[in-house]
Write a protein that holds these residues in place. Structure first.
Motif, PDB file in Angstrom:
ATOM      1  N   ASN A  38       0.833  -1.208   0.000  1.00 51.29           N
ATOM      2  CA  ASN A  38       0.000   0.000   0.000  1.00 51.29           C
ATOM      3  C   ASN A  38       0.864   1.253   0.000  1.00 51.29           C
ATOM      4  N   GLY A  39       1.941   1.227   0.765  1.00 53.23           N
ATOM      5  CA  GLY A  39       2.855   2.357   0.778  1.00 53.23           C
ATOM      6  C   GLY A  39       3.539   2.543  -0.562  1.00 53.23           C
ATOM      7  N   SER A  40       3.907   1.440  -1.196  1.00 53.79           N
ATOM      8  CA  SER A  40       4.531   1.514  -2.521  1.00 53.79           C
ATOM      9  C   SER A  40       3.555   2.083  -3.534  1.00 53.79           C
ATOM     10  N   ASN A  41       2.294   1.665  -3.430  1.00 56.66           N
ATOM     11  CA  ASN A  41       1.282   2.188  -4.352  1.00 56.66           C
ATOM     12  C   ASN A  41       1.063   3.686  -4.170  1.00 56.66           C
ATOM     13  N   ARG A  42       1.093   4.145  -2.919  1.00 48.25           N
ATOM     14  CA  ARG A  42       0.970   5.589  -2.672  1.00 48.25           C
ATOM     15  C   ARG A  42       2.136   6.339  -3.298  1.00 48.25           C
ATOM     16  N   TYR A  43       3.318   5.784  -3.171  1.00 47.56           N
ATOM     17  CA  TYR A  43       4.495   6.409  -3.767  1.00 47.56           C
ATOM     18  C   TYR A  43       4.368   6.466  -5.283  1.00 47.56           C
ATOM     19  N   TYR A  44       3.955   5.359  -5.897  1.00 43.14           N
ATOM     20  CA  TYR A  44       3.796   5.330  -7.347  1.00 43.14           C
ATOM     21  C   TYR A  44       2.738   6.333  -7.805  1.00 43.14           C
ATOM     22  N   LEU A  45       1.668   6.467  -7.031  1.00 45.27           N
ATOM     23  CA  LEU A  45       0.614   7.415  -7.387  1.00 45.27           C
ATOM     24  C   LEU A  45       1.114   8.854  -7.268  1.00 45.27           C
ATOM     25  N   GLN A  46       1.803   9.157  -6.167  1.00 46.56           N
ATOM     26  CA  GLN A  46       2.292  10.509  -5.926  1.00 46.56           C
ATOM     27  C   GLN A  46       3.337  10.941  -6.943  1.00 46.56           C
ATOM     28  N   GLY A  48       3.436   9.778 -10.021  1.00 46.88           N
ATOM     29  CA  GLY A  48       2.863   9.676 -11.355  1.00 46.88           C
ATOM     30  C   GLY A  48       3.300   8.470 -12.154  1.00 46.88           C
ATOM     31  N   ARG A  49       3.820   7.457 -11.494  1.00 45.88           N
ATOM     32  CA  ARG A  49       4.296   6.280 -12.227  1.00 45.88           C
ATOM     33  C   ARG A  49       3.188   5.295 -12.549  1.00 45.88           C
ATOM     34  N   ALA A  50       2.234   5.114 -11.638  1.00 44.58           N
ATOM     35  CA  ALA A  50       1.162   4.135 -11.852  1.00 44.58           C
ATOM     36  C   ALA A  50      -0.003   4.470 -10.941  1.00 44.58           C
TER      37      ALA A  50
END
Length: 206
Positions: A38-46, A48-50
């Motif tokens: 979940n933390g990785s997904n937040r990073y990717y979203l912030q 702009g990667r995924a």
């Protein structure tokens, strides 16, 4: 709170066998595999990667108590439908759909960690050119892999014809992509997705 499956059977939470039960310690803070993803997904979203999110599990509430007029306590519920996989989203125009699982075994990954409806869902996503995989963690070895859905489904199907009930670590090393945890993101699974795309594994046409 009591939760039931669609067939009426009671849901039992077994910490030793659930995919997200293990807790690792980073900087004195306990994090589960789900927390890290979940933390990785937040990073990717912030960055702009995924755009990838954990799927909500629909639950039908059947019993609610009101100990106070302004406060409700859910006492019993049912999963409306069997769950599919844990996460889905989009990356560089590709649909991503994946599960997160872990094991304390050192030499193999048990197929009993998966369910038929999850395998069927991944199979259907592959038929639509989706990128499907599993983030696998070997807890005691402290190793993480992105493992494509295609060989996972093959191993699952082989069980019906006397095949193994697990996937060996050597097979996962051969057919998967090992991840190296980072500070940000903690689980850089998009590195494995880039590999899947380059190898054209997990998204066959047809």
């Amino acid at each position: 709170m009591t939760i039931h499956y669609p067939n009426g059977g009671a849901y039992q939470h077994h910490a030793a066998s659930t995919p997200h039960a293990h807790t690792t310690m980073y900087g004195g803070r306990g994090m589960t595999l789900e927390d890290e993803l979940n933390g990785s997904n937040r990073y990717y979203l912030q960055t702009g990667r995924a755009v990838v999110h954990k799927k909500p599990t629909p639950i039908q509430i059947v019993k609610v108590d009101y100990p106070q007029r302004s406060k409700a306590v859910i006492r019993e519920g049912y999963f409306k439908t069997p769950s599919t996989t844990d996460y889905n989203g989009i990356y560089h125009g590709y649909y991503l759909d994946f599960e997160a699982k872990e094991t304390k075994n050192k030499a193999s990954f048990p197929l009993k960690n998966f369910h038929q409806h999850q395998v069927d869902h991944m199979r259907a996503c592959l038929q639509q050119d989706g990128i499907c995989f599993v983030v696998m963690r070997f807890v005691r070895l402290e190793r993480l892999f992105v493992y494509p859905a295609t060989p996972l489904i093959a191993a699952w199907d082989a069980q019906a014809h006397g095949g193994r009930k697990s996937i060996t670590l050597a097979t996962i090393e051969r057919d998967g992509f090992e991840l190296t945890p980072k500070i940000q993101p903690r689980i850089p699974y998009l590195d494995g997705v880039d590999w899947l795309i380059s190898q054209k594994v997990g998204a066959p046409r047809g």
